[in-house]
Design a protein around this motif. Structure first.
Motif, PDB file in Angstrom:
ATOM      1  N   ALA A  47      28.842  -8.132 -12.524  1.00 38.26           N
ATOM      2  CA  ALA A  47      28.614  -8.723 -13.873  1.00 38.26           C
ATOM      3  C   ALA A  47      27.029  -8.357 -14.253  1.00 38.26           C
ATOM      4  O   ALA A  47      26.509  -8.080 -15.605  1.00 38.26           O
ATOM      5  CB  ALA A  47      28.558 -10.248 -13.862  1.00 38.26           C
ATOM      6  N   HIS A  48      25.891  -8.254 -13.358  1.00 41.37           N
ATOM      7  CA  HIS A  48      24.569  -8.190 -13.443  1.00 41.37           C
ATOM      8  C   HIS A  48      24.029  -6.972 -12.865  1.00 41.37           C
ATOM      9  O   HIS A  48      22.878  -6.627 -13.322  1.00 41.37           O
ATOM     10  CB  HIS A  48      23.630  -9.489 -13.003  1.00 41.37           C
ATOM     11  CG  HIS A  48      24.273 -10.615 -13.479  1.00 41.37           C
ATOM     12  ND1 HIS A  48      25.233 -11.491 -12.842  1.00 41.37           N
ATOM     13  CD2 HIS A  48      23.820 -11.486 -14.435  1.00 41.37           C
ATOM     14  CE1 HIS A  48      25.631 -12.513 -13.219  1.00 41.37           C
ATOM     15  NE2 HIS A  48      24.801 -12.622 -14.473  1.00 41.37           N
ATOM     16  N   SER A  49      24.741  -6.088 -12.347  1.00 40.59           N
ATOM     17  CA  SER A  49      24.368  -4.937 -11.833  1.00 40.59           C
ATOM     18  C   SER A  49      25.146  -3.773 -11.507  1.00 40.59           C
ATOM     19  O   SER A  49      26.146  -3.922 -11.397  1.00 40.59           O
ATOM     20  CB  SER A  49      23.685  -5.332 -10.446  1.00 40.59           C
ATOM     21  OG  SER A  49      24.811  -5.878  -9.354  1.00 40.59           O
ATOM     22  N   VAL A  50      24.453  -2.654 -11.098  1.00 43.24           N
ATOM     23  CA  VAL A  50      25.174  -1.396 -10.831  1.00 43.24           C
ATOM     24  C   VAL A  50      24.462  -0.907  -9.699  1.00 43.24           C
ATOM     25  O   VAL A  50      23.334  -0.779  -9.445  1.00 43.24           O
ATOM     26  CB  VAL A  50      24.983  -0.381 -11.871  1.00 43.24           C
ATOM     27  CG1 VAL A  50      25.690   1.017 -11.733  1.00 43.24           C
ATOM     28  CG2 VAL A  50      25.849  -0.924 -13.372  1.00 43.24           C
ATOM     29  N   VAL A  51      25.228  -0.214  -8.895  1.00 42.60           N
ATOM     30  CA  VAL A  51      24.612   0.371  -7.394  1.00 42.60           C
ATOM     31  C   VAL A  51      24.015   1.580  -8.125  1.00 42.60           C
ATOM     32  O   VAL A  51      24.366   2.484  -8.609  1.00 42.60           O
ATOM     33  CB  VAL A  51      25.680   0.796  -6.314  1.00 42.60           C
ATOM     34  CG1 VAL A  51      25.285   1.474  -5.349  1.00 42.60           C
ATOM     35  CG2 VAL A  51      26.627  -0.528  -6.068  1.00 42.60           C
ATOM     36  N   TYR A  52      22.626   1.725  -7.278  1.00 43.14           N
ATOM     37  CA  TYR A  52      21.758   2.807  -7.672  1.00 43.14           C
ATOM     38  C   TYR A  52      21.877   3.660  -6.387  1.00 43.14           C
ATOM     39  O   TYR A  52      22.505   4.864  -6.457  1.00 43.14           O
ATOM     40  CB  TYR A  52      20.585   2.198  -7.614  1.00 43.14           C
ATOM     41  CG  TYR A  52      19.383   3.534  -7.655  1.00 43.14           C
ATOM     42  CD1 TYR A  52      19.417   4.140  -8.779  1.00 43.14           C
ATOM     43  CD2 TYR A  52      18.305   3.661  -6.841  1.00 43.14           C
ATOM     44  CE1 TYR A  52      18.527   5.184  -9.051  1.00 43.14           C
ATOM     45  CE2 TYR A  52      17.341   4.523  -6.770  1.00 43.14           C
ATOM     46  CZ  TYR A  52      17.559   5.371  -7.921  1.00 43.14           C
ATOM     47  OH  TYR A  52      16.360   6.397  -8.110  1.00 43.14           O
ATOM     48  N   TRP A 104      23.070  -1.889   3.176  1.00 42.55           N
ATOM     49  CA  TRP A 104      22.372  -2.422   1.914  1.00 42.55           C
ATOM     50  C   TRP A 104      22.884  -1.504   0.919  1.00 42.55           C
ATOM     51  O   TRP A 104      23.271  -0.433   0.885  1.00 42.55           O
ATOM     52  CB  TRP A 104      21.185  -2.660   2.190  1.00 42.55           C
ATOM     53  CG  TRP A 104      20.299  -1.582   2.777  1.00 42.55           C
ATOM     54  CD1 TRP A 104      19.847  -1.272   4.134  1.00 42.55           C
ATOM     55  CD2 TRP A 104      19.912  -0.388   1.957  1.00 42.55           C
ATOM     56  NE1 TRP A 104      19.148  -0.188   4.211  1.00 42.55           N
ATOM     57  CE2 TRP A 104      19.408   0.559   3.012  1.00 42.55           C
ATOM     58  CE3 TRP A 104      19.893   0.134   0.651  1.00 42.55           C
ATOM     59  CZ2 TRP A 104      18.697   1.930   2.652  1.00 42.55           C
ATOM     60  CZ3 TRP A 104      19.667   1.406   0.278  1.00 42.55           C
ATOM     61  CH2 TRP A 104      18.888   2.144   1.206  1.00 42.55           C
ATOM     62  N   PHE A 105      22.788  -2.128  -0.305  1.00 41.82           N
ATOM     63  CA  PHE A 105      22.940  -1.692  -1.473  1.00 41.82           C
ATOM     64  C   PHE A 105      21.722  -1.782  -2.516  1.00 41.82           C
ATOM     65  O   PHE A 105      21.222  -2.993  -2.441  1.00 41.82           O
ATOM     66  CB  PHE A 105      23.881  -2.318  -2.427  1.00 41.82           C
ATOM     67  CG  PHE A 105      25.746  -2.066  -1.657  1.00 41.82           C
ATOM     68  CD1 PHE A 105      26.176  -0.675  -1.968  1.00 41.82           C
ATOM     69  CD2 PHE A 105      25.670  -2.927  -0.870  1.00 41.82           C
ATOM     70  CE1 PHE A 105      27.378  -0.590  -1.428  1.00 41.82           C
ATOM     71  CE2 PHE A 105      27.209  -2.545  -0.310  1.00 41.82           C
ATOM     72  CZ  PHE A 105      27.842  -1.467  -0.291  1.00 41.82           C
ATOM     73  N   ASP A 106      21.063  -0.889  -3.050  1.00 43.48           N
ATOM     74  CA  ASP A 106      19.847  -1.223  -3.931  1.00 43.48           C
ATOM     75  C   ASP A 106      20.494  -1.224  -5.264  1.00 43.48           C
ATOM     76  O   ASP A 106      21.332  -0.207  -5.922  1.00 43.48           O
ATOM     77  CB  ASP A 106      18.898  -0.102  -3.795  1.00 43.48           C
ATOM     78  CG  ASP A 106      17.926  -0.696  -2.631  1.00 43.48           C
ATOM     79  OD1 ASP A 106      18.018  -1.585  -2.319  1.00 43.48           O
ATOM     80  OD2 ASP A 106      17.271   0.624  -2.188  1.00 43.48           O
ATOM     81  N   MET A 107      20.456  -2.138  -6.364  1.00 43.58           N
ATOM     82  CA  MET A 107      21.066  -2.306  -7.425  1.00 43.58           C
ATOM     83  C   MET A 107      20.090  -2.282  -8.561  1.00 43.58           C
ATOM     84  O   MET A 107      19.035  -2.706  -8.955  1.00 43.58           O
ATOM     85  CB  MET A 107      21.822  -3.738  -7.637  1.00 43.58           C
ATOM     86  CG  MET A 107      22.518  -4.170  -6.296  1.00 43.58           C
ATOM     87  SD  MET A 107      23.754  -2.953  -5.935  1.00 43.58           S
ATOM     88  CE  MET A 107      24.862  -3.396  -7.234  1.00 43.58           C
ATOM     89  N   TRP A 160      17.862  11.732  -0.680  1.00 39.59           N
ATOM     90  CA  TRP A 160      18.573  11.807   0.713  1.00 39.59           C
ATOM     91  C   TRP A 160      19.141  10.529   0.864  1.00 39.59           C
ATOM     92  O   TRP A 160      19.238  10.122   2.177  1.00 39.59           O
ATOM     93  CB  TRP A 160      17.805  12.650   2.031  1.00 39.59           C
ATOM     94  CG  TRP A 160      17.499  13.889   1.719  1.00 39.59           C
ATOM     95  CD1 TRP A 160      17.028  14.686   0.822  1.00 39.59           C
ATOM     96  CD2 TRP A 160      17.946  14.756   2.599  1.00 39.59           C
ATOM     97  NE1 TRP A 160      16.707  15.966   1.338  1.00 39.59           N
ATOM     98  CE2 TRP A 160      17.642  16.110   2.250  1.00 39.59           C
ATOM     99  CE3 TRP A 160      18.643  14.856   3.936  1.00 39.59           C
ATOM    100  CZ2 TRP A 160      17.756  17.467   2.833  1.00 39.59           C
ATOM    101  CZ3 TRP A 160      18.807  15.980   4.746  1.00 39.59           C
ATOM    102  CH2 TRP A 160      18.650  17.413   4.139  1.00 39.59           C
ATOM    103  N   TYR A 161      19.620   9.831   0.086  1.00 39.99           N
ATOM    104  CA  TYR A 161      20.262   8.534   0.100  1.00 39.99           C
ATOM    105  C   TYR A 161      21.538   8.755  -0.364  1.00 39.99           C
ATOM    106  O   TYR A 161      21.918   9.236  -1.364  1.00 39.99           O
ATOM    107  CB  TYR A 161      19.485   7.390  -0.625  1.00 39.99           C
ATOM    108  CG  TYR A 161      18.246   6.688   0.006  1.00 39.99           C
ATOM    109  CD1 TYR A 161      18.675   5.722   0.917  1.00 39.99           C
ATOM    110  CD2 TYR A 161      16.979   7.028   0.130  1.00 39.99           C
ATOM    111  CE1 TYR A 161      17.443   5.117   1.504  1.00 39.99           C
ATOM    112  CE2 TYR A 161      16.071   6.580   0.559  1.00 39.99           C
ATOM    113  CZ  TYR A 161      16.234   5.439   1.330  1.00 39.99           C
ATOM    114  OH  TYR A 161      15.132   4.809   2.156  1.00 39.99           O
ATOM    115  N   ALA A 162      22.420   7.744   0.068  1.00 40.31           N
ATOM    116  CA  ALA A 162      23.973   7.809  -0.290  1.00 40.31           C
ATOM    117  C   ALA A 162      23.926   7.209  -1.575  1.00 40.31           C
ATOM    118  O   ALA A 162      23.315   6.254  -1.844  1.00 40.31           O
ATOM    119  CB  ALA A 162      24.655   7.375   0.697  1.00 40.31           C
ATOM    120  N   ASN A 163      24.696   7.721  -2.601  1.00 39.26           N
ATOM    121  CA  ASN A 163      25.105   7.035  -4.056  1.00 39.26           C
ATOM    122  C   ASN A 163      26.382   6.281  -3.748  1.00 39.26           C
ATOM    123  O   ASN A 163      27.501   6.869  -2.982  1.00 39.26           O
ATOM    124  CB  ASN A 163      24.601   7.798  -5.077  1.00 39.26           C
ATOM    125  CG  ASN A 163      25.692   9.181  -5.199  1.00 39.26           C
ATOM    126  OD1 ASN A 163      26.897   8.856  -5.369  1.00 39.26           O
ATOM    127  ND2 ASN A 163      25.310  10.438  -4.993  1.00 39.26           N
TER     128      ASN A 163
END
Length: 363
Positions: free
Chosen positions: A122-127, A269-272, A306-309
């Protein structure tokens, strides 16, 4: 009179134009070394906006600003477990998904995994997403530990016998207590998701046993230090280690860096991407998030950092070297050994912070 009126209208129009230009300002707060070189320029060209882009290197720094309020930022990038408690504190606004058509590009399963921290996304999207593992200098580790070095185990860093031998070429760890303590707990045979004081204390004991051999705790310095050969082993974030690898290759300095997800498991982990509730330019923030979810833009970022998306539509445009690397996009077997970070309450936070201060000072 007509001349005066015309001048007045012109002045008002100029003032309105200046105000509109000022409104086309976007304030972004992101992790260091975490975006392609041309992403911001492309957004500015596409929208006519001016982007103020600031960076940080710890979730604790971001959280302090978010909880204090009035940060002035429009888009921030908290890690999933920190996001969850910040959502609980009412820090972020709900996203107007009607203004995010590029959500259709996102990988449904990864978004579902991230929704554990933010119900319904609701508040975020995976970066971007990744793991916390070990980056190491192939030659220097071999020199210190020989051919039998436990390269696929946390023992490489957390066994005092190994750490003592590696101390001369340099060990670093993230300044991230909510990641490093659970890693030590995992190595000690405990549940890394535990919130029991006794388990944290056991993890702290494991870290204190190798503390004399750790050169520093920092969450960004190790990228260049690995690349330059100034440290030989770092507990770090996957993409950061791969950036170090790329920088060493570009410098042609003879340093070979590798990244490993230890066999005992590692943190996923996920950065959002999220918008603070008091963001001064929320509509432009939504425009930026939608821009980032463009398949080509996301691919460009992954190819650079070089990070996964989590953007399924971007994968055909991601470099083959990157998407085929199990350190970036883990194998199914490796995924089974990954754990997600629990959300700590204030009581647990106090325990973790007290122990972390003891570990960092070595006292």
């Amino acid at each position: 009179m007509k001349t005066t009126a015309l001048c007045l209208v012109s002045a008002l129009a100029l003032t309105a134009g200046q105000a509109a230009a000022q409104d086309k300002v976007l304030n972004v707060y992101n992790w260091s070394d975490y975006i392609a070189e041309d992403t911001i320029a492309k957004f500015e060209a596409a929208t006519g906006a001016k982007v103020n882009y600031d960076v940080y290197d710890s979730n604790e720094t971001l959280e302090a600003k978010m909880l204090a309020g009035n940060s002035g930022y429009d888009v921030v990038v908290p890690t999933s477990d920190f996001l969850r408690r910040q959502v609980g504190a009412g820090v972020y606004m709900e996203l107007d998904k009607s203004k995010l058509p590029n959500l259709a590009n996102m990988d449904a399963q990864l978004m579902k995994n991230a929704a554990v921290y933010d119900e319904g996304n609701a508040h975020s999207v995976v970066y971007m997403w990744g793991t916390t593992g070990i980056g190491y200098n192939v030659e220097k580790v071999k020199e210190a530990l020989g051919e039998d070095a436990p390269l696929n185990s946390w023992a490489l860093v957390l066994d005092p016998a190994n750490a003592e031998k590696l101390a001369s070429c340099g060990i670093s760890m993230l300044d991230a207590p909510t990641e490093i303590l659970p890693i030590a707990m995992n190595y000690a045979g405990l549940d890394p998701r535990s919130t029991e004081r006794e388990d944290f204390e056991k993890g702290a004991e494991t870290l204190m046993a190798v503390r004399p051999y750790v050169r520093y705790f920092h969450s960004s310095q190790y990228i260049n230090d690995l690349a330059n050969g100034d440290v030989c082993v770092s507990i770090g974030w996957s993409g950061d280690v791969f950036q170090a690898q790329a920088r060493a290759a570009e410098a042609e300095n003879g340093v070979e860096i590798k990244y490993v997800i230890p066999d005992e498991g590692a943190l996923q982990w996920f950065d959002m991407l999220a918008i603070p509730k008091d963001a001064p330019h929320p509509d432009l923030a939504l425009e930026f998030i939608n821009f980032i979810m463009d398949a080509q833009i996301t691919a460009d970022i992954t190819n650079y950092v070089w990070y996964a998306n989590a953007n399924a539509a971007s994968m055909p445009m991601v470099d083959e070297e990157i998407k085929s690397d199990p350190g970036i996009f883990p194998t199914e077997a490796a995924k089974e050994r990954l754990w997600g970070a629990p959300v700590y309450d204030s009581k647990v936070d106090r325990v973790v912070n007290r122990l972390w201060t003891k570990i960092k000072t070595g006292e």
